[in-house]
Every structure is written in C-alpha cells, then in structure tokens.
Design an enzyme around this catalytic site. Sequence first.
Site, PDB file in Angstrom:
ATOM      1  N   MET A  62      46.365  41.976  36.098  1.00  0.00           N
ATOM      2  CA  MET A  62      46.066  43.607  36.488  1.00  0.00           C
ATOM      3  C   MET A  62      45.468  44.203  35.271  1.00  0.00           C
ATOM      4  O   MET A  62      45.902  44.023  34.051  1.00  0.00           O
ATOM      5  CB  MET A  62      47.243  43.946  37.109  1.00  0.00           C
ATOM      6  CG  MET A  62      47.594  43.304  38.504  1.00  0.00           C
ATOM      7  SD  MET A  62      46.396  42.978  39.651  1.00  0.00           S
ATOM      8  CE  MET A  62      46.247  44.840  39.941  1.00  0.00           C
ATOM      9  N   CYS A  63      44.943  45.341  35.693  1.00  0.00           N
ATOM     10  CA  CYS A  63      44.656  46.291  34.465  1.00  0.00           C
ATOM     11  C   CYS A  63      45.743  46.644  33.707  1.00  0.00           C
ATOM     12  O   CYS A  63      46.897  46.930  34.047  1.00  0.00           O
ATOM     13  CB  CYS A  63      43.932  47.631  35.026  1.00  0.00           C
ATOM     14  SG  CYS A  63      43.338  48.786  34.125  1.00  0.00           S
ATOM     15  N   PRO A  64      45.848  46.828  32.568  1.00  0.00           N
ATOM     16  CA  PRO A  64      44.592  46.627  31.348  1.00  0.00           C
ATOM     17  C   PRO A  64      44.507  45.374  30.897  1.00  0.00           C
ATOM     18  O   PRO A  64      43.824  45.034  30.041  1.00  0.00           O
ATOM     19  CB  PRO A  64      44.992  47.741  30.397  1.00  0.00           C
ATOM     20  CG  PRO A  64      46.437  47.610  30.332  1.00  0.00           C
ATOM     21  CD  PRO A  64      47.029  47.286  31.599  1.00  0.00           C
TER      22      PRO A  64
ATOM     23  N   ASP B 166      40.396  41.934  38.897  1.00  0.00           N
ATOM     24  CA  ASP B 166      40.856  43.237  38.911  1.00  0.00           C
ATOM     25  C   ASP B 166      39.671  44.263  39.093  1.00  0.00           C
ATOM     26  O   ASP B 166      38.918  44.180  38.135  1.00  0.00           O
ATOM     27  CB  ASP B 166      41.728  43.733  37.721  1.00  0.00           C
ATOM     28  CG  ASP B 166      42.304  45.194  37.966  1.00  0.00           C
ATOM     29  OD1 ASP B 166      43.240  45.364  38.645  1.00  0.00           O
ATOM     30  OD2 ASP B 166      41.756  45.811  37.159  1.00  0.00           O
TER      31      ASP B 166
END
Length: 72
Positions: free
Chosen positions: A8-10, A35
């Site tokens: 997932m981000c980042p 993502d």
Amino acid sequence: MLDATGLMCPMPLLKAKQALRQLQAGQILHVMASDAGSSRDIPVFVHRSGHTLKRSEEIGGIFHFWIAKGLE
C-alpha cells in the site's frame, strides 16, 4: 525488476526509490504495483527527480512503470 504488488501507498514509491539507488545512470527499472496511488505518485516522483519514465501501462489491475535512472 521490482514487484511491489500487494504493498500500500507509500511503499511502492519508497521501494522504487531504494531500487533506483542501486542502478547506474541509464539502467531501466521495471516497477509493478497494485496500489492505485502508484499511478499518480510514481510518474510525479520520476519527473521531479531527474529520471525518465520510458513507459507505463495498466494490465489487469497492475500498474507497470519502466524508469530510466537519471544522472543524480
């Protein structure tokens, strides 16, 4: 090649930055990320950091980026 699918981000962006540090100028890094934020974050990072986005595409919900390392 960097497989950042499932992250997932980042994290895809951070992993791409780390991987680029290991390359020589002109070498290509292929990043794969699932993502959706990567579709925005990675091109912006590449543009701002002096690297070159050679190609990008989405295939089956996976974002692919081919980044040529710049001269830092």
